[in-house]
Design an enzyme around this catalytic site. Structure first.
Site, short mmCIF file in Angstrom:
data_model
loop_
_atom_site.label_atom_id
_atom_site.label_comp_id
_atom_site.label_asym_id
_atom_site.label_seq_id
_atom_site.Cartn_x
_atom_site.Cartn_y
_atom_site.Cartn_z
N HIS A 66 0.86 -1.17 0.00
CA HIS A 66 0.00 0.00 0.00
C HIS A 66 0.90 1.23 0.00
CE1 HIS A 66 -3.82 -2.05 0.58
NE2 HIS A 66 -3.31 -2.74 1.58
N CYS B 114 0.18 2.26 -4.86
CA CYS B 114 -0.65 3.43 -5.06
C CYS B 114 0.17 4.66 -4.70
CB CYS B 114 -1.90 3.38 -4.17
SG CYS B 114 -3.14 2.17 -4.69
#
Length: 451
Positions: free
Chosen positions: A263, A313
């Protein structure tokens, strides 16, 4: 050996074979009395490739009595293979948290990897092994008996795709301004994977599909001729410690690829840097990882091409634009018109995740960064999409392109083709590439070695 212990070894057989150092494991198990001096002779037989000997080692361990499993766990823990210990022993104190906290996941990662490479008391740099993978031309060595072949090796579920091999080396052309990085030897390169899939106390969503990315990358780079080191679910201190110790195995290689998958969060609006979530919940800067490989911090890799792949991301923006179908058809070739319908990431289908110059005439000034290229799966501020069943969009495209074109394209062109492939297949995600003094062409020459 108890059936449950034998089954644990069988379930993790491929990871044990791929990730452990044969010499270190044999020596430690001999000292613990698991094997006698006579029994370790077959593991020293260089007429057989290293992978075959490691397969035989772990098959023999399962026949070595009730105490062998405990000695195996001790050896793995002493040599830093902590994630393997976690997978083999559910009750191990090395678990970040009780296993039950992940029981709500539909799919659990089957990807296992060791946590660190460290200097051991009886281990020198000369015998550090990083999963040497033999090229096709070397695979005429003795194979294990048919009865043992893949009967307990789960690595057979790695998706197969054909990697086109090179038939000739690309040469420097004196008339050209851009020269080539040298990538011809059997120390062709090393791929280092840092993947973060599950997180302490469930502070982040389980990243289903990342294990597929790792398997595909391992297979691809093995076929190209690289050695592979994979780390999974490290804490921030473990990540930092591992980065410091990578010098033990990276020195002497011709090329380094570093993949970071987790992430990610933008540090500031449209920032080029990204915060990466480690398994303990702490954040580490992506550019801090890159900085570890600068000429100042890692001078031994000066002049060695370093390719960073960021599967992260870089923000929360999920916007896209709709364009007329005729326009896409004119741009896209096969798969045209994909953008005219519902974007493929519809709900349920895809997830996001020194001395001064005047004073020291004997030293030559040099820049801090060179020979670095960074490939981001998305642009600053935007999410990076992942299919839970097929893996990340970017890694899917990268593996397809590198397999088909690494034999006749340099890395910059390959990364351009990766973005083109991802656009054609998925429409709405844009990759990006940064060059930091990366001023030569890098050809990987898959499967081709200079004698």
């Amino acid at each position: 050996m108890q059936d449950e212990h034998r089954k644990a070894i069988q379930n993790n057989f491929g990871s044990l074979v791929e990730q452990t150092d044969l010499d270190v494991m044999v020596s430690a198990l001999y000292e613990k009395g698991v094997f006698s001096e006579q029994m370790i002779e077959p593991f020293k037989d260089t007429n057989k490739d290293t992978r075959t000997r490691k397969r035989q080692l772990y098959m023999d361990i399962m026949r070595r009595g009730p105490e062998a499993f405990g000695h195996l766990l001790e050896t793995l823990e002493e040599n830093g293979y902590w994630n393997l210990v976690r997978e083999l022993d559910p009750s191990s104190s090395l678990h970040l948290q009780p296993r039950i906290s992940y029981s709500n996941q539909n799919t659990k990662s089957g990807e296992n990897s060791y946590v660190s490479i460290r200097t051991e008391k009886k281990r020198t740099k000369s015998n550090v092994e990083v999963n040497k993978i033999q090229s096709n031309s070397d695979q005429t060595e003795t194979a294990p008996p048919e009865s043992n072949k893949d009967t307990m090796d789960p690595s057979g579920d790695i998706p197969y795709f054909h990697v086109v091999k090179s038939t000739k080396f690309f040469e420097d052309n004196e008339d050209k301004d851009i020269k080539l990085y040298k990538t011809r030897g059997r120390q062709r390169g090393i791929l280092v994977i840092f993947s973060y899939i599950q997180f302490c106390n469930d502070i982040e969503k389980y990243r289903k599909g990342v294990d597929i990315d790792c398997k595909k990358l391992k297979y691809l780079f093995h076929e190209i001729g690289f050695s592979v080191i994979a780390y999974q679910d490290l804490t921030k201190p473990e990540t930092e410690g591992t980065l410091k110790r990578l010098g033990e195995v990276l020195v002497g290689t011709e090329c380094v690829f570093i993949v970071v998958s987790s992430h990610g969060y933008e540090r500031a609006p449209r920032s080029s840097d990204t915060d990466i979530r480690c398994s303990d919940g702490n954040l580490i800067s992506f550019l801090d990882i890159v900085d570890r490989f600068s000429n100042a911090n890692f001078p031994a890799l000066r002049g060695v091409p370093k390719v960073f792949i960021s599967q992260l991301c870089r923000g929360r923006n999920e916007e896209w634009v709709m364009v007329p179908q005729w326009r896409r058809a004119g741009e896209g070739g096969e798969g045209e018109g994909r953008a005219a319908g519902r974007p493929p990431h519809a709900p349920g289908g895809v997830e996001s995740d020194g001395a001064r110059w005047a004073e020291r005439r004997d030293l030559q000034l040099d820049r801090v960064y060179s020979d670095i290229i960074i490939a981001h799966s998305t642009v600053p501020g935007y999410v990076s999409h992942r299919d839970p069943e097929k893996g990340s969009w970017y890694i899917q495209a990268l593996c397809e392109v590198f397999a088909a074109r690494a034999h006749d394209c340099h890395v910059e062109k390959l990364l351009t083709l990766v973005d083109e492939r991802m656009h054609r297949e998925f429409a709405v995600q844009t990759s990006s590439v940064e060059k930091w003094g990366f001023n030569r062409r890098l050809y990987l020459h898959p499967g081709l070695y200079e004698d």
